[in-house]
Design a protein around this motif. Structure first.
Motif, PDB file in Angstrom:
ATOM      1  N   VAL A   9       0.810  -1.230   0.000  1.00 18.61           N
ATOM      2  CA  VAL A   9       0.000   0.000   0.000  1.00 18.61           C
ATOM      3  C   VAL A   9       0.839   1.275   0.000  1.00 18.61           C
ATOM      4  CG1 VAL A   9      -1.624   1.360   1.384  1.00 18.61           C
ATOM      5  CG2 VAL A   9      -2.076  -1.053   0.957  1.00 18.61           C
ATOM      6  N   PRO A  10       1.881   1.391   0.858  1.00 18.48           N
ATOM      7  CA  PRO A  10       2.688   2.616   0.828  1.00 18.48           C
ATOM      8  C   PRO A  10       3.340   2.882  -0.527  1.00 18.48           C
ATOM      9  CG  PRO A  10       3.140   1.352   2.811  1.00 18.48           C
ATOM     10  CD  PRO A  10       2.317   0.476   1.929  1.00 18.48           C
ATOM     11  N   TRP A  11       3.713   1.809  -1.241  1.00 19.26           N
ATOM     12  CA  TRP A  11       4.315   1.984  -2.562  1.00 19.26           C
ATOM     13  C   TRP A  11       3.298   2.538  -3.548  1.00 19.26           C
ATOM     14  CZ3 TRP A  11       9.296   1.945  -3.752  1.00 19.26           C
ATOM     15  CH2 TRP A  11      10.184   1.336  -2.862  1.00 19.26           C
ATOM     16  N   GLY A  12       2.039   2.142  -3.407  1.00 19.49           N
ATOM     17  CA  GLY A  12       0.997   2.687  -4.272  1.00 19.49           C
ATOM     18  C   GLY A  12       0.807   4.177  -4.046  1.00 19.49           C
ATOM     19  N   PHE A  13       0.797   4.585  -2.766  1.00 21.27           N
ATOM     20  CA  PHE A  13       0.696   6.016  -2.449  1.00 21.27           C
ATOM     21  C   PHE A  13       1.904   6.775  -2.986  1.00 21.27           C
ATOM     22  CE2 PHE A  13      -2.203   4.663   1.092  1.00 21.27           C
ATOM     23  CZ  PHE A  13      -3.306   5.366   0.645  1.00 21.27           C
ATOM     24  N   PHE A  14       3.076   6.177  -2.819  1.00 18.84           N
ATOM     25  CA  PHE A  14       4.306   6.818  -3.293  1.00 18.84           C
ATOM     26  C   PHE A  14       4.244   7.075  -4.799  1.00 18.84           C
ATOM     27  CE2 PHE A  14       8.458   6.061  -5.327  1.00 18.84           C
ATOM     28  CZ  PHE A  14       9.160   7.165  -4.850  1.00 18.84           C
ATOM     29  N   PHE A  23       2.169  12.945 -13.869  1.00 23.46           N
ATOM     30  CA  PHE A  23       1.452  13.516 -12.728  1.00 23.46           C
ATOM     31  C   PHE A  23       0.729  14.797 -13.139  1.00 23.46           C
ATOM     32  CE2 PHE A  23       1.268  16.482  -9.187  1.00 23.46           C
ATOM     33  CZ  PHE A  23       0.767  15.727  -8.145  1.00 23.46           C
ATOM     34  N   PHE A  24       1.448  15.701 -13.806  1.00 26.13           N
ATOM     35  CA  PHE A  24       0.872  16.987 -14.176  1.00 26.13           C
ATOM     36  C   PHE A  24      -0.155  16.855 -15.306  1.00 26.13           C
ATOM     37  CE2 PHE A  24       4.912  18.308 -12.211  1.00 26.13           C
ATOM     38  CZ  PHE A  24       4.417  19.207 -11.282  1.00 26.13           C
ATOM     39  N   ILE A 160      -3.504  -1.106  -7.670  1.00 22.65           N
ATOM     40  CA  ILE A 160      -4.845  -0.703  -7.244  1.00 22.65           C
ATOM     41  C   ILE A 160      -4.787   0.522  -6.338  1.00 22.65           C
ATOM     42  CG2 ILE A 160      -6.850  -1.394  -5.863  1.00 22.65           C
ATOM     43  CD1 ILE A 160      -6.374  -4.269  -6.888  1.00 22.65           C
ATOM     44  N   THR A 161      -3.853   0.520  -5.378  1.00 24.38           N
ATOM     45  CA  THR A 161      -3.691   1.671  -4.485  1.00 24.38           C
ATOM     46  C   THR A 161      -3.324   2.923  -5.275  1.00 24.38           C
ATOM     47  OG1 THR A 161      -2.920   0.204  -2.715  1.00 24.38           O
ATOM     48  CG2 THR A 161      -2.494   2.552  -2.448  1.00 24.38           C
ATOM     49  N   PHE A 163      -3.965   3.526  -8.458  1.00 22.25           N
ATOM     50  CA  PHE A 163      -5.091   3.959  -9.290  1.00 22.25           C
ATOM     51  C   PHE A 163      -6.181   4.626  -8.449  1.00 22.25           C
ATOM     52  CE2 PHE A 163      -9.083   3.063 -11.635  1.00 22.25           C
ATOM     53  CZ  PHE A 163      -8.789   3.774 -12.788  1.00 22.25           C
ATOM     54  N   VAL A 164      -6.513   4.042  -7.299  1.00 17.24           N
ATOM     55  CA  VAL A 164      -7.538   4.627  -6.425  1.00 17.24           C
ATOM     56  C   VAL A 164      -7.110   6.003  -5.933  1.00 17.24           C
ATOM     57  CG1 VAL A 164      -8.728   4.377  -4.207  1.00 17.24           C
ATOM     58  CG2 VAL A 164      -8.490   2.405  -5.717  1.00 17.24           C
ATOM     59  N   THR A 165      -5.840   6.147  -5.569  1.00 17.44           N
ATOM     60  CA  THR A 165      -5.330   7.452  -5.144  1.00 17.44           C
ATOM     61  C   THR A 165      -5.422   8.463  -6.279  1.00 17.44           C
ATOM     62  OG1 THR A 165      -3.774   6.325  -3.658  1.00 17.44           O
ATOM     63  CG2 THR A 165      -3.378   8.656  -4.092  1.00 17.44           C
ATOM     64  N   ASP A 166      -5.121   8.009  -7.485  1.00 15.32           N
ATOM     65  CA  ASP A 166      -5.248   8.887  -8.648  1.00 15.32           C
ATOM     66  C   ASP A 166      -6.687   9.343  -8.852  1.00 15.32           C
ATOM     67  OD1 ASP A 166      -2.622   9.092  -9.317  1.00 15.32           O
ATOM     68  OD2 ASP A 166      -2.689   7.775 -11.065  1.00 15.32           O
ATOM     69  N   ILE A 167      -7.657   8.475  -8.568  1.00 14.03           N
ATOM     70  CA  ILE A 167      -9.071   8.839  -8.687  1.00 14.03           C
ATOM     71  C   ILE A 167      -9.378  10.035  -7.784  1.00 14.03           C
ATOM     72  CG2 ILE A 167     -11.452   8.100  -8.264  1.00 14.03           C
ATOM     73  CD1 ILE A 167     -10.239   6.833 -10.714  1.00 14.03           C
ATOM     74  N   PHE A 168      -8.879   9.991  -6.559  1.00 14.53           N
ATOM     75  CA  PHE A 168      -9.095  11.107  -5.633  1.00 14.53           C
ATOM     76  C   PHE A 168      -8.390  12.368  -6.123  1.00 14.53           C
ATOM     77  CE2 PHE A 168     -10.113   7.592  -2.716  1.00 14.53           C
ATOM     78  CZ  PHE A 168     -11.274   8.081  -2.137  1.00 14.53           C
ATOM     79  N   LYS A 169      -7.193  12.215  -6.692  1.00 13.85           N
ATOM     80  CA  LYS A 169      -6.492  13.369  -7.261  1.00 13.85           C
ATOM     81  C   LYS A 169      -7.299  13.981  -8.398  1.00 13.85           C
ATOM     82  CE  LYS A 169      -2.348  12.331  -8.503  1.00 13.85           C
ATOM     83  NZ  LYS A 169      -1.253  11.458  -8.967  1.00 13.85           N
TER      84      LYS A 169
END
Length: 228
Positions: A9-14, A23-24, A160-161, A163-169
């Motif tokens: 999970v931390p690697w997904g957030f990273f 990213f931009f 998955i982590t 992609f889900v974090t990207d959804i929130f972004k």
């Protein structure tokens, strides 16, 4: 299994917050073209990551090591990214002032496909991404006992982590759509083009000066070992 998921999970957030051209552009796509378009773009990015993971897993260590340090790959990726950035900058500079936000519901299917290809392409030409996944496999593979089931769980959780974090972004970036005008949209597009140009130059420099890159890598490795 739970332990592998928690480690991933931390690697997904990273990954989701690594600052780079993808990213931009993801944020720009959300702001300018909407949620659905940004998700399609991100799926292309994710596909490139999945392919890199498969390549790194099934290829030998020595083969990947030689490929990821090949100056020609850095030069090729840098030239493509630099060219794309310059063309985008010129195109946006000449753009008419009647540019408006696009309604994602009205985008044609071919535009969604082009966004998917764009996300895949921009991630795939960055050979550093391959090096990153190789490093992760080399680091965590032995800890996972190189068991296919555990490796699949670990890397699936990362993706998955991520992609889900990207959804929130994407959702957060979409909130600023109401504050944008035609001038700001052009400024965002030009800013992204400049980021692509800088990223392309950076990749080119790594290909043109491989010895300097290796010295830098060794220095970073030494510093990391000293900290441990």
């Amino acid at each position: 299994m739970i332990q592998d998921i928690l480690a991933a999970v931390p690697w997904g957030f990273f990954l989701a917050f690594v600052i780079g051209p993808v990213f931009f552009i993801l944020l720009e796509t959300s702001v300018v073209k909407g949620f659905r378009a940004a998700v399609i773009f991100d799926l292309g990015v994710v596909l490139a990551d999945v392919i890199f993971i498969v390549i790194a897993y099934f290829s030998s260590y020595r083969l990947i090591e030689s490929i990821k340090d090949d100056p020609a790959l850095f030069i090729f990726g840098g030239l493509v990214m630099l060219t794309y950035g310059i063309i985008s900058f010129i195109k946006n500079k000449k753009a008419k002032k009647n540019i408006d936000l696009e309604d994602p519901k009205e985008l044609a299917k071919k535009n969604y496909f082009s966004l998917f290809v764009k996300g895949f392409f921009l991630n795939f030409i960055n050979v550093g991404v391959l090096g990153f996944w190789l490093a992760v496999i080399i680091t965590f593979g032995p800890q996972l006992e190189m068991k296919p089931s555990r490796i699949f769980t670990f890397f699936s959780t990362i993706i998955i982590t991520y992609f889900v974090t990207d959804i929130f972004k994407i959702l957060l970036a979409k909130q600023v759509r109401s504050y944008l005008n035609q001038k700001n949209i052009l400024l965002i597009k030009k800013g992204i083009s400049v980021i692509l140009i800088i990223s392309g130059i950076f990749l080119l420099s790594q290909g043109w000066f491989p010895k300097e890159r290796q010295i830098m890598d060794k220095a970073l490795d030494t510093l990391e070992h000293q900290q441990h």
